[in-house]
Write an enzyme that holds these catalytic residues in place. Structure first.
Site, PDB file in Angstrom:
ATOM      1  N   ASP A  40       0.858  -1.178   0.000  1.00  0.00           N
ATOM      2  CA  ASP A  40       0.000   0.000   0.000  1.00  0.00           C
ATOM      3  C   ASP A  40       0.901   1.237   0.000  1.00  0.00           C
ATOM      4  OD1 ASP A  40      -2.318   1.696   0.435  1.00  0.00           O
ATOM      5  OD2 ASP A  40      -1.658   1.831   2.518  1.00  0.00           O
ATOM      6  N   ARG A  70      -8.663  11.934   8.965  1.00  0.00           N
ATOM      7  CA  ARG A  70      -8.242  10.642   8.438  1.00  0.00           C
ATOM      8  C   ARG A  70      -9.429   9.694   8.253  1.00  0.00           C
ATOM      9  NH1 ARG A  70      -4.251   9.960  11.669  1.00  0.00           N
ATOM     10  NH2 ARG A  70      -5.259   8.654  13.208  1.00  0.00           N
ATOM     11  N   SER A 147      -1.900   1.649  -4.537  1.00  0.00           N
ATOM     12  CA  SER A 147      -2.363   2.664  -3.597  1.00  0.00           C
ATOM     13  C   SER A 147      -3.591   3.390  -4.116  1.00  0.00           C
ATOM     14  CB  SER A 147      -1.243   3.684  -3.354  1.00  0.00           C
ATOM     15  OG  SER A 147      -1.678   4.731  -2.510  1.00  0.00           O
ATOM     16  N   ASN A 148      -4.395   3.870  -3.181  1.00  0.00           N
ATOM     17  CA  ASN A 148      -5.506   4.765  -3.523  1.00  0.00           C
ATOM     18  C   ASN A 148      -5.018   6.178  -3.837  1.00  0.00           C
ATOM     19  OD1 ASN A 148      -7.334   2.695  -3.076  1.00  0.00           O
ATOM     20  ND2 ASN A 148      -7.936   3.410  -1.038  1.00  0.00           N
TER      21      ASN A 148
END
Length: 254
Positions: A40, A70, A147-148
């Site tokens: 990630d 977050r 990853s996003n």
């Protein structure tokens, strides 16, 4: 299977949990060698400067802002994807920042807003990343990032860290306008590497990503840098450690 003294001493300094230590030899024989490790984004990229900047801009409220920001950051990604109104990582992150500041009644001026978002656009890597990457590559393990984060965030971050050529693939889920834990997101990495999920050790940063990777079929090592409790989603990591040194020990165990 329990560990004998020699095995325990070998792995005791890695940061693995007790349950991971107890099962590691059997898992190592069943799984090793992993053909690839897919990370990630956040086991690689260090968000702490953003968190520190929040406290600088909002003294005494930085931690509260970061915690709410977050949580909303990922909720907004998932909600937009599920609702058919996709926005990329940075757009979702900025919307979450505005919501978090408004919720805490903080004055998020345009200048403060831009400073925080600029910090997110230019994340550095954690100190242990270069050495860990070098050890894995020396051992012949293929490396990738899934990853996003947006593609420019990933590519620019690797370039600034001098790691641009160290990862065979650096993939943003933005390619399919979705986010992990969508199974199609994890499929981006298996397709790009030409490997089955079971041959790839996935290294998440967040507990929900542990579950997503496990559901997809990956063995997982949770790089739990924030010492978070495990998510209760019915899928647990194969092993857990606080940093990439522990991950390297696990990935190369045999």
């Amino acid at each position: 299977m329990s560990l004998d003294r020699r095995q325990f001493l070998k792995f005791a300094g890695t940061g693995l949990t007790a349950s991971a230590l107890a099962t590691l030899p059997a898992l190592a024989r069943a799984r090793q060698p992993f053909k690839a490790v897919v990370f990630d984004g956040f086991p690689i990229f260090d968000p702490r400067p953003v968190f520190a900047l929040s406290e600088t801009l909002f003294p005494g409220q930085g931690q509260n802002l970061n915690n709410l920001w977050r949580v909303r950051q990922f909720e907004y990604q998932w909600l937009r994807a599920l609702g058919g109104h996709y926005a990329d990582f940075l757009d979702a992150t900025e919307g979450a920042l505005v919501f978090a500041a408004n919720s805490l009644q903080l004055e998020l001026t345009p200048d403060k807003r831009e400073k925080l978002m600029e910090a997110y656009r230019h994340l550095g890597v954690w100190p242990d990343v270069p050495a860990a990457v070098a050890k894995l590559r020396k051992a012949g393990v293929r490396l990738a990032i899934l990853s996003n984060m947006t593609q420019p965030m990933i590519d620019d971050g690797l370039r600034r860290a001098g790691l641009a050529g160290e990862f065979e693939q650096a993939i943003s889920t933005d390619r399919i306008r979705s986010y992990k834990p969508d199974p199609n997101s994890y499929r981006l990495a298996t397709d790009a590497l030409g490997l089955d999920a079971g041959a790839i050790l996935f290294a998440p940063f967040a507990g929900w990503d542990v579950a997503g990777a496990k559901w997809f079929g990956h063995p997982t090592f949770w790089v739990n840098r924030l010492k978070s409790p495990p998510e209760q989603l019915g899928a647990m990591a194969d092993a857990t450690g606080p940093d990439l040194n522990a991950l390297v020990e696990f990935a190369l165990a045999g």
